[in-house]
Each structure stands twice: as structure tokens, then as C-alpha cells.
Design a protein around this motif. Structure first.
Motif, PDB file in Angstrom:
ATOM      1  N   MET A   1       0.701  -1.222  -0.189  1.00  0.00           N
ATOM      2  CA  MET A   1       0.029  -0.180   0.141  1.00  0.00           C
ATOM      3  C   MET A   1       0.830   1.252   0.138  1.00  0.00           C
ATOM      4  N   GLY A   2       2.094   1.157   0.444  1.00  0.00           N
ATOM      5  CA  GLY A   2       2.852   2.311   0.413  1.00  0.00           C
ATOM      6  C   GLY A   2       2.796   3.211   1.707  1.00  0.00           C
ATOM      7  N   ASN A   3       3.694   4.162   1.889  1.00  0.00           N
ATOM      8  CA  ASN A   3       3.474   5.101   3.017  1.00  0.00           C
ATOM      9  C   ASN A   3       2.516   5.998   2.714  1.00  0.00           C
ATOM     10  N   LEU A   4       1.190   6.158   3.714  1.00  0.00           N
ATOM     11  CA  LEU A   4       0.341   6.975   3.473  1.00  0.00           C
ATOM     12  C   LEU A   4       0.599   8.552   3.936  1.00  0.00           C
ATOM     13  N   GLN A   5       1.858   8.651   4.398  1.00  0.00           N
ATOM     14  CA  GLN A   5       2.288  10.079   4.622  1.00  0.00           C
ATOM     15  C   GLN A   5       2.075  10.803   3.235  1.00  0.00           C
ATOM     16  N   HIS A   6       2.443  10.108   2.153  1.00  0.00           N
ATOM     17  CA  HIS A   6       2.305  10.628   0.736  1.00  0.00           C
ATOM     18  C   HIS A   6       0.969  10.577   0.140  1.00  0.00           C
ATOM     19  N   HIS A   7       0.114  10.296   0.632  1.00  0.00           N
ATOM     20  CA  HIS A   7      -1.113  10.161   0.063  1.00  0.00           C
ATOM     21  C   HIS A   7      -2.177  10.877   0.904  1.00  0.00           C
ATOM     22  N   SER A   8      -3.205  11.390   0.365  1.00  0.00           N
ATOM     23  CA  SER A   8      -4.439  12.034   0.819  1.00  0.00           C
ATOM     24  C   SER A   8      -5.666  11.716   0.178  1.00  0.00           C
ATOM     25  N   GLN A   9      -6.748  11.584   0.978  1.00  0.00           N
ATOM     26  CA  GLN A   9      -8.207  11.393   0.820  1.00  0.00           C
ATOM     27  C   GLN A   9      -8.604  12.542  -0.011  1.00  0.00           C
ATOM     28  N   THR A  10      -9.151  12.797  -1.330  1.00  0.00           N
ATOM     29  CA  THR A  10      -9.319  13.933  -2.062  1.00  0.00           C
ATOM     30  C   THR A  10     -10.697  13.624  -2.743  1.00  0.00           C
ATOM     31  N   THR A  11     -11.478  14.653  -2.626  1.00  0.00           N
ATOM     32  CA  THR A  11     -12.901  14.428  -3.296  1.00  0.00           C
ATOM     33  C   THR A  11     -12.900  15.635  -4.360  1.00  0.00           C
ATOM     34  N   LEU A  12     -13.320  14.950  -5.593  1.00  0.00           N
ATOM     35  CA  LEU A  12     -13.390  16.074  -6.614  1.00  0.00           C
ATOM     36  C   LEU A  12     -14.856  15.553  -7.225  1.00  0.00           C
ATOM     37  N   ARG A  13     -15.443  16.756  -7.755  1.00  0.00           N
ATOM     38  CA  ARG A  13     -16.866  16.471  -8.362  1.00  0.00           C
ATOM     39  C   ARG A  13     -16.554  16.426  -9.772  1.00  0.00           C
ATOM     40  N   VAL A  14     -16.614  15.236 -10.415  1.00  0.00           N
ATOM     41  CA  VAL A  14     -16.257  15.356 -12.095  1.00  0.00           C
ATOM     42  C   VAL A  14     -17.314  15.122 -12.761  1.00  0.00           C
ATOM     43  N   ASN A  15     -17.598  15.950 -13.629  1.00  0.00           N
ATOM     44  CA  ASN A  15     -18.673  15.837 -14.633  1.00  0.00           C
ATOM     45  C   ASN A  15     -19.862  15.900 -13.910  1.00  0.00           C
ATOM     46  N   GLY A  16     -20.052  16.314 -12.754  1.00  0.00           N
ATOM     47  CA  GLY A  16     -21.367  16.400 -11.925  1.00  0.00           C
ATOM     48  C   GLY A  16     -21.314  15.096 -10.773  1.00  0.00           C
ATOM     49  N   LYS A  17     -20.350  14.247 -10.892  1.00  0.00           N
ATOM     50  CA  LYS A  17     -20.332  13.112  -9.964  1.00  0.00           C
ATOM     51  C   LYS A  17     -19.283  13.042  -9.078  1.00  0.00           C
ATOM     52  N   CYS A  76     -13.174  20.597  -5.805  1.00  0.00           N
ATOM     53  CA  CYS A  76     -13.400  21.469  -6.817  1.00  0.00           C
ATOM     54  C   CYS A  76     -14.375  20.449  -7.902  1.00  0.00           C
ATOM     55  N   GLU A  77     -14.784  21.578  -8.771  1.00  0.00           N
ATOM     56  CA  GLU A  77     -15.680  20.805  -9.830  1.00  0.00           C
ATOM     57  C   GLU A  77     -14.989  20.713 -11.179  1.00  0.00           C
ATOM     58  N   VAL A  78     -14.741  19.678 -11.631  1.00  0.00           N
ATOM     59  CA  VAL A  78     -13.965  19.427 -12.848  1.00  0.00           C
ATOM     60  C   VAL A  78     -14.786  18.835 -14.030  1.00  0.00           C
ATOM     61  N   THR A  79     -14.934  19.600 -15.158  1.00  0.00           N
ATOM     62  CA  THR A  79     -15.581  19.158 -16.382  1.00  0.00           C
ATOM     63  C   THR A  79     -14.692  18.969 -17.433  1.00  0.00           C
TER      64      THR A  79
END
Length: 178
Positions: A1-17, A76-79
């Protein structure tokens, strides 16, 4: 799984989802879209932000997705070109997509998704009164900027087309100016 210090939970709204992913801090938006979300419209051209093949809209503004770290876009909202029509299913093409087809504004098609997203951004920027390098300095500030051929070419100059379809691209954008 690797070192989680180099990862973050990220939420993006992509094309409305909404999409929540655990993302490596070094992962750019383009790779996340293509490899994690299987949205392959945006292309990897130069990988240096110079060709525009990776152009998408973030919160309505056009960006080079190869240069943006995905974790910096949390919330962020990504289209992408896949979501440009806004109907989610992509059944009814965006007016720009129809104009590109009608004007034959592409040849190989590699740059077309980036050109379409950039053109959508151009229309919104001009309507919001954002000037370009060629906008008349005497134009009233904050008023919509009329898009003539020179404005369109200047504003799309960050999107390269190796096939040279520029005249048809400019015509297609002219066709959808409100």
C-alpha cells in the motif's frame, strides 16, 4: 500500500459526480482522470503544459490538467470533454461539439477534447468580461468582450493542433457565440 504520509483522501466532483479517492500527492489531475476514472478524453501531449491537449475546466476555468496536483483540487468541480454537454449521459452534444463536427474542425482528433474544453472556457471568460492580450484597452472593464476572429485566435493560442485545423476551429467557435 505504500507510505500513507504521501497520500491524501481527495474528493473531486467530476462531470457532476463526486469521486473520493486516496491520491498520491505527486499525482496530477490528468493521470487521475485517465487512469483512475477512465475518462480518456483529455490527452497527454507534451506533459509540460505547453500544448493544451490536456485542457479541462476546474470550477469553470480552463486549466492544463497535466500541471495540477490532484490533491490541491480537493472539493473542486472538474469538467472534462465527456461532461461538456452537461447531461451526464453525453447523448446530446454540446453546441461546440456540434459546431466542430459541422465545420470539420479536426483532423486526427488528438487535440480536439482540449480544444473543446478550452473553447468552452473562452466563451465563459469573454461573457464574464475577462480581457485578453488583444482586447481593446478602451473597452469597458467587466463588460462582456465581443469575440471576433482575433480574440478567438488569441484566447485559443495555448491549444496546439499539429494538423493545422485552426481556421475551422475558429469558425466553429464563431458559430456558437451567443
Amino acid at each position: 500500500m505504500g507510505n500513507l504520509q504521501h497520500h491524501s483522501q481527495t474528493t473531486l466532483r467530476v462531470n457532476g459526480k463526486p469521486h473520493t479517492l486516496t491520491v498520491d500527492h505527486r499525482r496530477v489531475l490528468l493521470d487521475l482522470l485517465r487512469e483512475d476514472l477512465d475518462l480518456t478524453g483529455a490527452k497527454k501531449g507534451c506533459d509540460h503544459g505547453q500544448c493544451g491537449a490536456c485542457t479541462v475546466l476546474v470550477d469553470g476555468r480552463r486549466v492544463n490538467s497535466c500541471l495540477l496536483f490532484a490533491v490541491a483540487l480537493d472539493g473542486c468541480e472538474v469538467t472534462t470533454v465527456e461532461g461538456l454537454s452537461g447531461d451526464g449521459g453525453g447523448e446530446e452534444p454540446h453546441p461546440l461539439q456540434r459546431a466542430f463536427l459541422e465545420r470539420d474542425a479536426f483532423q486526427c482528433g488528438y487535440c480536439t477534447p482540449g480544444q473543446l474544453c478550452s473553447a468552452a472556457g473562452v466563451l465563459a471568460e469573454a461573457a464574464a468580461g475577462h480581457p485578453s492580450h488583444v482586447t481593446d484597452p478602451a473597452a469597458p472593464s467587466g463588460e462582456p468582450v465581443p469575440l471576433d476572429r482575433e480574440e478567438i485566435r488569441e484566447r485559443l493560442s495555448g491549444n496546439l493542433c499539429r494538423c493545422g485545423a485552426y481556421p475551422r476551429i475558429a469558425e466553429a467557435v464563431e458559430d456558437v457565440i451567443p
